[in-house]
Scaffold this motif. Structure first.
Motif, PDB file in Angstrom:
ATOM      1  N   GLU A   1      -7.944  -0.014  -2.771  1.00 54.80           N
ATOM      2  CA  GLU A   1      -7.912  -0.614  -1.437  1.00 54.80           C
ATOM      3  C   GLU A   1      -7.131  -1.924  -1.437  1.00 54.80           C
ATOM      4  N   GLN A   2      -7.301  -2.712  -2.494  1.00 57.49           N
ATOM      5  CA  GLN A   2      -6.556  -3.967  -2.588  1.00 57.49           C
ATOM      6  C   GLN A   2      -5.060  -3.697  -2.674  1.00 57.49           C
ATOM      7  N   PHE A   3      -4.683  -2.693  -3.468  1.00 55.85           N
ATOM      8  CA  PHE A   3      -3.279  -2.296  -3.579  1.00 55.85           C
ATOM      9  C   PHE A   3      -2.730  -1.865  -2.226  1.00 55.85           C
ATOM     10  N   LEU A   4      -3.505  -1.038  -1.530  1.00 54.22           N
ATOM     11  CA  LEU A   4      -3.072  -0.490  -0.245  1.00 54.22           C
ATOM     12  C   LEU A   4      -2.878  -1.591   0.796  1.00 54.22           C
ATOM     13  N   LYS A   5      -3.799  -2.539   0.837  1.00 56.25           N
ATOM     14  CA  LYS A   5      -3.723  -3.608   1.830  1.00 56.25           C
ATOM     15  C   LYS A   5      -2.576  -4.578   1.548  1.00 56.25           C
ATOM     16  N   ASN A   6      -2.214  -4.731   0.279  1.00 51.81           N
ATOM     17  CA  ASN A   6      -1.167  -5.686  -0.091  1.00 51.81           C
ATOM     18  C   ASN A   6       0.226  -5.081  -0.122  1.00 51.81           C
ATOM     19  N   HIS A   7       0.318  -3.756  -0.130  1.00 52.74           N
ATOM     20  CA  HIS A   7       1.627  -3.108  -0.243  1.00 52.74           C
ATOM     21  C   HIS A   7       2.295  -3.050   1.132  1.00 52.74           C
ATOM     22  N   PRO A   8       3.602  -3.344   1.208  1.00 49.91           N
ATOM     23  CA  PRO A   8       4.291  -3.302   2.513  1.00 49.91           C
ATOM     24  C   PRO A   8       4.282  -1.919   3.160  1.00 49.91           C
ATOM     25  N   LYS A   9       4.088  -0.877   2.386  1.00 51.49           N
ATOM     26  CA  LYS A   9       4.008   0.488   2.936  1.00 51.49           C
ATOM     27  C   LYS A   9       2.558   0.964   3.065  1.00 51.49           C
ATOM     28  N   GLY A  10       1.604   0.083   2.827  1.00 52.14           N
ATOM     29  CA  GLY A  10       0.203   0.444   2.974  1.00 52.14           C
ATOM     30  C   GLY A  10      -0.118   0.828   4.409  1.00 52.14           C
ATOM     31  N   HIS A  11      -1.037   1.752   4.568  1.00 55.45           N
ATOM     32  CA  HIS A  11      -1.337   2.278   5.900  1.00 55.45           C
ATOM     33  C   HIS A  11      -2.808   2.652   5.976  1.00 55.45           C
ATOM     34  N   PHE A  12      -3.423   2.396   7.132  1.00 56.37           N
ATOM     35  CA  PHE A  12      -4.844   2.701   7.287  1.00 56.37           C
ATOM     36  C   PHE A  12      -5.138   4.187   7.114  1.00 56.37           C
ATOM     37  N   MET A  13      -4.147   5.050   7.409  1.00 59.54           N
ATOM     38  CA  MET A  13      -4.372   6.484   7.285  1.00 59.54           C
ATOM     39  C   MET A  13      -4.430   6.957   5.839  1.00 59.54           C
ATOM     40  N   GLN A  14      -4.087   6.088   4.913  1.00 58.03           N
ATOM     41  CA  GLN A  14      -4.213   6.405   3.490  1.00 58.03           C
ATOM     42  C   GLN A  14      -5.512   5.857   2.899  1.00 58.03           C
ATOM     43  N   SER A  15      -6.333   5.227   3.727  1.00 59.31           N
ATOM     44  CA  SER A  15      -7.510   4.505   3.240  1.00 59.31           C
ATOM     45  C   SER A  15      -8.763   5.383   3.177  1.00 59.31           C
ATOM     46  N   PRO A  16      -9.718   5.009   2.327  1.00 56.29           N
ATOM     47  CA  PRO A  16     -11.013   5.716   2.295  1.00 56.29           C
ATOM     48  C   PRO A  16     -11.751   5.635   3.630  1.00 56.29           C
ATOM     49  N   GLN A  17     -11.577   4.532   4.348  1.00 51.72           N
ATOM     50  CA  GLN A  17     -12.246   4.393   5.645  1.00 51.72           C
ATOM     51  C   GLN A  17     -11.747   5.442   6.643  1.00 51.72           C
TER      52      GLN A  17
ATOM     53  N   PRO B   1      -0.944  11.705   5.501  1.00 50.48           N
ATOM     54  CA  PRO B   1      -0.408  10.926   6.628  1.00 50.48           C
ATOM     55  C   PRO B   1       0.086   9.561   6.174  1.00 50.48           C
ATOM     56  N   ARG B   2       1.361   9.304   6.427  1.00 48.61           N
ATOM     57  CA  ARG B   2       2.029   8.045   6.073  1.00 48.61           C
ATOM     58  C   ARG B   2       1.935   7.743   4.574  1.00 48.61           C
ATOM     59  N   GLY B   3       2.005   8.794   3.779  1.00 46.37           N
ATOM     60  CA  GLY B   3       2.069   8.648   2.338  1.00 46.37           C
ATOM     61  C   GLY B   3       3.321   9.349   1.824  1.00 46.37           C
ATOM     62  N   PRO B   4       3.729   9.051   0.585  1.00 41.39           N
ATOM     63  CA  PRO B   4       3.082   8.176  -0.381  1.00 41.39           C
ATOM     64  C   PRO B   4       3.327   6.700  -0.128  1.00 41.39           C
ATOM     65  N   VAL B   5       2.561   5.868  -0.853  1.00 40.00           N
ATOM     66  CA  VAL B   5       2.710   4.410  -0.789  1.00 40.00           C
ATOM     67  C   VAL B   5       3.333   3.960  -2.105  1.00 40.00           C
ATOM     68  N   CYS B   6       4.573   3.534  -2.016  1.00 43.31           N
ATOM     69  CA  CYS B   6       5.291   3.091  -3.217  1.00 43.31           C
ATOM     70  C   CYS B   6       6.581   2.397  -2.793  1.00 43.31           C
ATOM     71  N   ASP B   7       7.253   1.795  -3.751  1.00 43.01           N
ATOM     72  CA  ASP B   7       8.580   1.224  -3.524  1.00 43.01           C
ATOM     73  C   ASP B   7       9.528   2.382  -3.222  1.00 43.01           C
TER      74      ASP B   7
ATOM     75  N   LEU C   1      -7.921   1.086  21.805  1.00 44.43           N
ATOM     76  CA  LEU C   1      -8.499   1.038  20.473  1.00 44.43           C
ATOM     77  C   LEU C   1      -7.400   0.653  19.494  1.00 44.43           C
ATOM     78  N   ALA C   2      -7.636  -0.395  18.706  1.00 40.53           N
ATOM     79  CA  ALA C   2      -6.634  -0.895  17.773  1.00 40.53           C
ATOM     80  C   ALA C   2      -7.222  -0.980  16.370  1.00 40.53           C
ATOM     81  N   ILE C   3      -6.356  -0.909  15.375  1.00 40.70           N
ATOM     82  CA  ILE C   3      -6.771  -0.986  13.977  1.00 40.70           C
ATOM     83  C   ILE C   3      -5.937  -2.027  13.253  1.00 40.70           C
ATOM     84  N   HIS C   4      -6.610  -2.877  12.494  1.00 40.68           N
ATOM     85  CA  HIS C   4      -5.943  -3.838  11.620  1.00 40.68           C
ATOM     86  C   HIS C   4      -6.166  -3.409  10.179  1.00 40.68           C
ATOM     87  N   TYR C   5      -5.070  -3.298   9.427  1.00 43.93           N
ATOM     88  CA  TYR C   5      -5.179  -2.957   8.009  1.00 43.93           C
ATOM     89  C   TYR C   5      -3.968  -3.530   7.295  1.00 43.93           C
ATOM     90  N   GLY C   6      -4.208  -4.316   6.265  1.00 42.18           N
ATOM     91  CA  GLY C   6      -3.103  -4.918   5.523  1.00 42.18           C
ATOM     92  C   GLY C   6      -2.306  -5.870   6.385  1.00 42.18           C
TER      93      GLY C   6
END
Length: 353
Positions: free
Chosen positions: A13-29, A73-79, A237-242
């Motif tokens: 989760e820390q990686f996902l929130k800090n990565h510029p390509k991180g996305h809430f749809m890739q999260s456990p939540q 959805p909106r994956g993968p998360v990487c450079d 309805l809005a979502i904040h992530y990263g």
């Protein structure tokens, strides 16, 4: 292949929130919201053991078969420039597909159109892109994004088109009040959403879905409601992530549209992105067909008024592993979609404008 476990969830989760390509749809939540799907995440690390890439899949069994759909959805998360890492994640996805007897592996990366090396890598691995300018994919291919990094709400307001600024002021002048609502207001939001769906001809999510979003996303989700003379007339309805805030759902009553609640709601969500020191406020989908004759042109014009950037993604890519099963699935989905829309309109026709 390393899969996510309870021991590595916090790190992921820390990686996902800090990565510029991180996305809430890739999260456990988000996976908890999509609780009718299984959820598995593949992780990739560098030589020092640092997490450098991931891809989270929602996995669903096709009814009456032994086959599954894998969807990231909106994956993968990487450079996106690290082609070697991308290839590793693709190999991981294929291995996971074998594990789950997938008939298709679908990905929809947060990657802008024009990244030819990225697209070629997917193509070389057997993935095929799906074209379309409207909302043919699961996620929108075209979105509006507003750069809010380091800016104040007043500075952003000054950059909006003059008509948009005017409409925000109309809402304020007419006494429209926007509040962050609690779960007790979700039913009201849902009822307005039904009204919106009948007016604009789309099928809405059930009440339980919106309740689940607020329950599982917690402080990362906000329900905004607009009131006029004490009456609820619109909501979002809005979502904040990263580093981003996304506008996910919006609903407006057929009455009191002249007091422009939707403009003020957008501005309040943009202010949330500013308050959270985000880089981007994402208005989500618009059509890529910018002809004024397009029925979806009004949505584009509304979002364009906030002076964001029209972003085209590379779109949805599929690796079809069981062609016959896949074609049968596509036919069944089309029939189900037509049936669902018909039943929806009959059931809710009393909500029609």
């Amino acid at each position: 292949m390393e899969l996510l476990t309870t021991k590595t969830t916090a790190e992921y989760e820390q990686f996902l929130k800090n990565h510029p390509k991180g996305h809430f749809m890739q999260s456990p939540q988000w996976a908890a919201v999509k609780n009718n799907w299984k959820y598995e995440v593949v992780l990739e690390r560098d030589r020092d053991g640092k997490l450098i890439g991931s891809i989270a899949f929602l996995i669903r069994r096709l009814p009456y078969t032994k086959y599954n759909i894998l969807y990231a959805p909106r994956g993968p998360v990487c450079d996106i420039d690290d082609i070697s890492l991308l290839n590793k994640l693709i190999d991981d996805a294929k291995e996971l597909g074998k594990k789950h007897n997938a008939c298709v592996i679908m990905i929809d990366p947060d990657v802008k159109s024009g990244e030819n090396k990225y697209v070629k890598t997917l193509s070389d691995a057997g993935f095929k892109g799906k074209n379309g300018k409207n909302f043919e994919g699961i996620q929108p291919r075209f979105v509006f994004r507003l750069n809010v990094k380091g800016k104040t709400a007043d500075e952003l307001m000054a950059e909006f088109h003059s008509k948009t600024r005017y409409n925000i002021r109309v809402a304020i002048k007419n006494g429209v009040e926007v509040k962050i609502a609690g779960k007790d207001e979700v039913k009201t939001f849902y009822e307005i959403m039904l009204e919106t769906g009948m007016r604009d001809n789309f099928v809405t999510r059930p009440l339980s879905y919106f309740e689940s979003m607020l329950d599982n996303l917690g402080k990362n989700a906000r329900l905004y409601m607009a009131y006029y003379d004490g009456k609820p007339i619109a909501g979002t309805l809005a979502i904040h992530y990263g580093n981003k805030v996304w506008y996910l759902y919006g609903a407006s009553s057929n009455a009191y549209r002249n007091v422009m609640p939707n403009y003020l709601l957008q501005f309040e969500m943009i202010k949330w992105a500013v308050d959270e020191n985000c880089d981007i406020y994402d208005f989500r989908g618009v059509s890529g067909d910018l002809s004024p004759d397009n029925p979806l042109y009004g949505l584009y014009k509304f979002k364009k008024g906030f002076s964001g950037e029209l972003v085209e993604f590379i779109g949805e890519f599929e690796l079809i592993t069981k062609p016959f099963i896949y074609k049968s699935m596509q036919k069944a989905r089309h029939i189900l979609s037509v049936f669902t829309r018909t039943v929806y309109r009959i059931k809710n026709r009393g909500k029609k404008a």
